[in-house]
Design an enzyme around this catalytic site. Structure first.
Site, mmCIF file in Angstrom:
data_model
loop_
_atom_site.group_PDB
_atom_site.id
_atom_site.type_symbol
_atom_site.label_atom_id
_atom_site.label_comp_id
_atom_site.label_asym_id
_atom_site.label_seq_id
_atom_site.Cartn_x
_atom_site.Cartn_y
_atom_site.Cartn_z
ATOM 1 N N TYR A 30 25.187 -31.998 -29.360
ATOM 2 C CA TYR A 30 24.976 -31.671 -27.934
ATOM 3 C C TYR A 30 25.956 -30.589 -27.472
ATOM 4 C CZ TYR A 30 25.859 -32.164 -22.938
ATOM 5 O OH TYR A 30 26.091 -31.892 -21.611
ATOM 6 N N ALA A 85 27.770 -30.361 -18.397
ATOM 7 C CA ALA A 85 27.240 -31.662 -18.009
ATOM 8 C C ALA A 85 27.841 -32.785 -18.860
ATOM 9 C CB ALA A 85 25.717 -31.661 -18.169
ATOM 10 N N SER A 112 29.602 -29.718 -12.755
ATOM 11 C CA SER A 112 28.141 -29.705 -12.857
ATOM 12 C C SER A 112 27.483 -30.733 -11.947
ATOM 13 C CB SER A 112 27.752 -29.994 -14.312
ATOM 14 O OG SER A 112 26.366 -30.180 -14.444
ATOM 15 N N GLN A 134 28.687 -26.660 -9.200
ATOM 16 C CA GLN A 134 27.522 -26.034 -9.862
ATOM 17 C C GLN A 134 26.273 -26.798 -9.491
ATOM 18 O OE1 GLN A 134 25.848 -27.531 -12.933
ATOM 19 N NE2 GLN A 134 24.224 -26.067 -12.475
ATOM 20 N N TYR A 136 22.243 -27.537 -9.775
ATOM 21 C CA TYR A 136 20.898 -27.451 -10.346
ATOM 22 C C TYR A 136 19.954 -27.836 -9.222
ATOM 23 C CZ TYR A 136 22.086 -27.098 -15.358
ATOM 24 O OH TYR A 136 22.522 -26.668 -16.589
ATOM 25 N N THR A 162 22.958 -22.224 -10.676
ATOM 26 C CA THR A 162 22.577 -21.795 -12.032
ATOM 27 C C THR A 162 21.134 -21.312 -12.007
ATOM 28 O OG1 THR A 162 24.162 -23.273 -13.040
ATOM 29 C CG2 THR A 162 22.334 -22.559 -14.429
ATOM 30 N N LYS A 233 24.877 -18.032 -11.306
ATOM 31 C CA LYS A 233 25.325 -18.126 -12.697
ATOM 32 C C LYS A 233 24.133 -17.941 -13.636
ATOM 33 C CE LYS A 233 27.524 -21.393 -15.901
ATOM 34 N NZ LYS A 233 26.416 -21.897 -16.718
ATOM 35 N N SER A 255 26.087 -14.684 -17.789
ATOM 36 C CA SER A 255 26.100 -15.846 -18.681
ATOM 37 C C SER A 255 24.739 -15.982 -19.324
ATOM 38 C CB SER A 255 26.396 -17.109 -17.842
ATOM 39 O OG SER A 255 26.272 -18.282 -18.624
ATOM 40 N N HIS A 257 24.313 -19.071 -20.680
ATOM 41 C CA HIS A 257 24.428 -20.531 -20.776
ATOM 42 C C HIS A 257 25.020 -20.925 -22.134
ATOM 43 C CE1 HIS A 257 22.742 -23.760 -18.062
ATOM 44 N NE2 HIS A 257 23.138 -24.516 -19.052
ATOM 45 N N ARG A 260 22.432 -21.340 -24.938
ATOM 46 C CA ARG A 260 21.627 -22.570 -24.962
ATOM 47 C C ARG A 260 20.249 -22.397 -24.339
ATOM 48 N NH1 ARG A 260 25.304 -26.960 -25.782
ATOM 49 N NH2 ARG A 260 24.383 -28.525 -24.412
ATOM 50 N N GLY A 289 30.784 -17.193 -22.139
ATOM 51 C CA GLY A 289 30.053 -17.133 -23.400
ATOM 52 C C GLY A 289 30.921 -16.576 -24.506
ATOM 53 N N ARG A 292 37.241 -16.973 -26.424
ATOM 54 C CA ARG A 292 38.071 -17.891 -27.209
ATOM 55 C C ARG A 292 39.510 -17.432 -27.382
ATOM 56 N NH1 ARG A 292 34.189 -20.166 -26.002
ATOM 57 N NH2 ARG A 292 32.598 -21.168 -27.280
ATOM 58 N N ARG A 312 32.718 -24.628 -23.999
ATOM 59 C CA ARG A 312 32.901 -25.621 -25.071
ATOM 60 C C ARG A 312 34.354 -25.972 -25.368
ATOM 61 N NH1 ARG A 312 28.502 -22.584 -26.377
ATOM 62 N NH2 ARG A 312 26.557 -23.680 -26.815
HETATM 63 C C1 LIG Z 1 27.574 -29.126 -23.584
HETATM 64 C C2 LIG Z 1 27.308 -28.085 -22.532
HETATM 65 C C3 LIG Z 1 26.808 -28.475 -21.301
HETATM 66 C C4 LIG Z 1 26.563 -27.512 -20.311
HETATM 67 N N1 LIG Z 1 26.133 -27.927 -19.080
HETATM 68 C C5 LIG Z 1 25.962 -27.010 -18.099
HETATM 69 C C6 LIG Z 1 25.595 -27.424 -16.786
HETATM 70 O O1 LIG Z 1 25.454 -28.608 -16.493
HETATM 71 N N2 LIG Z 1 25.411 -26.460 -15.856
HETATM 72 C C7 LIG Z 1 25.571 -25.126 -16.129
HETATM 73 O O2 LIG Z 1 25.386 -24.287 -15.260
HETATM 74 N N3 LIG Z 1 25.944 -24.707 -17.363
HETATM 75 C C8 LIG Z 1 26.152 -25.611 -18.343
HETATM 76 N N4 LIG Z 1 26.572 -25.195 -19.576
HETATM 77 C C9 LIG Z 1 26.865 -23.748 -19.808
HETATM 78 C C10 LIG Z 1 28.339 -23.444 -19.492
HETATM 79 O O3 LIG Z 1 28.579 -23.513 -18.110
HETATM 80 C C11 LIG Z 1 28.743 -22.021 -19.961
HETATM 81 O O4 LIG Z 1 27.827 -21.085 -19.459
HETATM 82 C C12 LIG Z 1 28.873 -21.870 -21.475
HETATM 83 O O5 LIG Z 1 29.280 -23.063 -22.092
HETATM 84 C C13 LIG Z 1 29.881 -20.764 -21.796
HETATM 85 O O6 LIG Z 1 29.910 -20.505 -23.140
HETATM 86 P P1 LIG Z 1 31.010 -21.089 -24.163
HETATM 87 O O7 LIG Z 1 30.670 -22.515 -24.377
HETATM 88 O O8 LIG Z 1 30.784 -20.252 -25.380
HETATM 89 O O9 LIG Z 1 32.373 -20.873 -23.568
HETATM 90 C C14 LIG Z 1 26.814 -26.133 -20.585
HETATM 91 C C15 LIG Z 1 27.316 -25.767 -21.829
HETATM 92 C C16 LIG Z 1 27.578 -26.714 -22.795
HETATM 93 C C17 LIG Z 1 28.155 -26.267 -24.111
#
Ligand SMILES: Cc1cc2nc3c(=O)[nH]c(=O)nc-3n(C[C@H](O)[C@H](O)[C@H](O)COP(=O)(O)O)c2cc1C
Length: 358
Positions: A30, A85, A112, A134, A136, A162, A233, A255, A257, A260, A289, A292, A312
């Site tokens: 996840y 989340a 979130s 944030q 939804y 978002t 976002k 972004s 996401h 994802r 995104g 690191r 992450r």
């Molecule tokens: C496990 C996970 C859950 C996420 N849940 C949300 C969320 O609930 N709302 C949202 O806008 N973005 C969500 N994101 C996206 C992050 O806000 C962000 O855009 C992204 O993780 C940045 O990239 P990075 O993980 O490479 O730093 C999620 C990302 C991950 C990895």
């Protein structure tokens, strides 16, 4: 290290392996997974790796200034914590631990709609911290407005809508691992909806189960029910940035996401310059995104970002050591940023500009 019990990771690589061992494989899938075959996920990182910096030398860098402002509020560094989340899957204190670490570091935490803890509890966990909510959008607008109202009353200082989730991305790794999301707690209310799955096929063709709820009209509606600044976002183009600026949006997060959603998405670093162009001088642009390292922060700022978000790694740090783990991570990243500033001959993040890049 901020606490005797904090795990002693020295690099993000080390942290990632500690975290991988600390959580069940389904939770790890996840956290780590991306859309499709994870091209966007990988390319976010590759885009940073391709960039190099032009250092200046013989500058007096005895004192270094990392602080900046986000939407007019002070931030200890050009860095914020992305909304992710269900943080309770990584640590029993979930978002409350993240909020405490962010507040301790003087950084904005974004939380979130799908947090495992209620947004009010997250606020109480770190009353001195700065938090953004944030959003939804929910299938019915009154439910959306109610969430915004709760965030406003609890002292959140911006709404981050978002916009890259008209539907959920198709995530191969999570499909294989069996998704843990269905069973995770929804702290803001059991009725809250994640973005819709789909589109689904029927005799009439493809349709999104509750389509039409996320459009430019949503942005107008949102602006009409809140006095808080609105940030979008998931913006990736000059056209959308310009349109957002015209609607009074105050900030944009470039972004995808974290890779994802759209697997064929460009790396965020490549979208950044055109979004900065479209946003104009009055709208702050941020990026997330694949950030690191300290040098990644500098590269993004040199291309026009006001700050960057990390996703992450915060979850890895939560799994590895709760609030002290996240504090350790934030300390590591800001120390690295200071190191890169010194090595590039910049005394302040305000001195970062395009001349640092080839
Ligand atoms: C496990 C996970 C859950 C996420 N849940 C949300 C969320 O609930 N709302 C949202 O806008 N973005 C969500 N994101 C996206 C992050 O806000 C962000 O855009 C992204 O993780 C940045 O990239 P990075 O993980 O490479 O730093 C999620 C990302 C991950 C990895």
């Amino acid at each position: 290290m901020t606490d005797g019990s904090a795990p002693g990771f020295r690099t993000l690589g080390e942290l990632e392996s500690v975290a991988a061992r600390a959580v069940p494989p389904s939770v790890w899938a996840y956290v780590q997974g991306g859309a499709g075959e994870e091209r966007a996920l990988a390319s976010n990182r590759e885009a940073f790796r391709r960039r190099t910096l032009r250092p200046r030398v013989l500058v007096d860098v005895e004192r270094l200034e990392l602080s900046t402002t986000l939407l007019g509020e002070p931030s200890a560094a050009p860095l914020f914590l992305c909304p992710t989340a269900y943080q309770g899957l990584l640590h029993p204190e979930g978002e409350c631990a993240t909020a405490r670490a962010a507040a301790g570091a003087g950084l904005v935490g974004v939380f979130s709609t799908l947090s495992t803890r209620p947004l009010e509890e997250i606020a109480t966990a770190a009353p001195s911290g700065r938090r953004w909510f944030q959003l939804y959008v929910q299938p019915e607008f009154p439910a959306t407005a109610q969430l915004v109202d709760r965030a406003e009353r609890s002292g959140y200082s911006a709404i981050v809508l978002t916009v890259d989730t008209p539907v959920f991305g198709i995530r191969d790794r999570q499909a294989e691992g069996g998704s843990v999301e269905a069973s995770a707690a929804r702290g803001n209310g059991p009725g809250l909806q994640p973005p819709p799955r789909g589109p689904v096929r029927s005799a009439q063709g493809f349709s999104v189960p509750r389509g039409g709820t996320l459009t430019w009209e949503t942005v107008r509606q949102l602006r009409s029910v809140t006095r808080l600044p609105v940030v979008l976002k998931g913006v990736a183009t000059e056209e959308d940035a310009r349109r957002a600026a015209g609607l009074g949006v105050r900030g944009l997060v470039v972004s995808n996401h974290g890779g994802r959603q759209l697997d064929a998405a460009r790396p965020t670093l490549e979208s950044l310059p055109e979004v900065v162009r479209g946003a104009g001088p009055d709208v702050e642009v941020y990026l997330d995104g694949g950030v690191r390292r300290g040098a990644d922060i500098v590269v993004a700022l040199a291309l026009g970002a006001k700050a960057v978000g990390i996703g992450r790694p915060v979850l890895w740090a939560l799994a590895a050591g709760g609030a002290p783990g996240v504090a350790n991570l934030l300390d590591l990243l800001t120390t690295e940023l200071a190191n890169v500033l010194a090595l590039t001959g910049r005394r302040s993040v305000r001195e970062i500009d395009g001349s640092m890049l080839d």
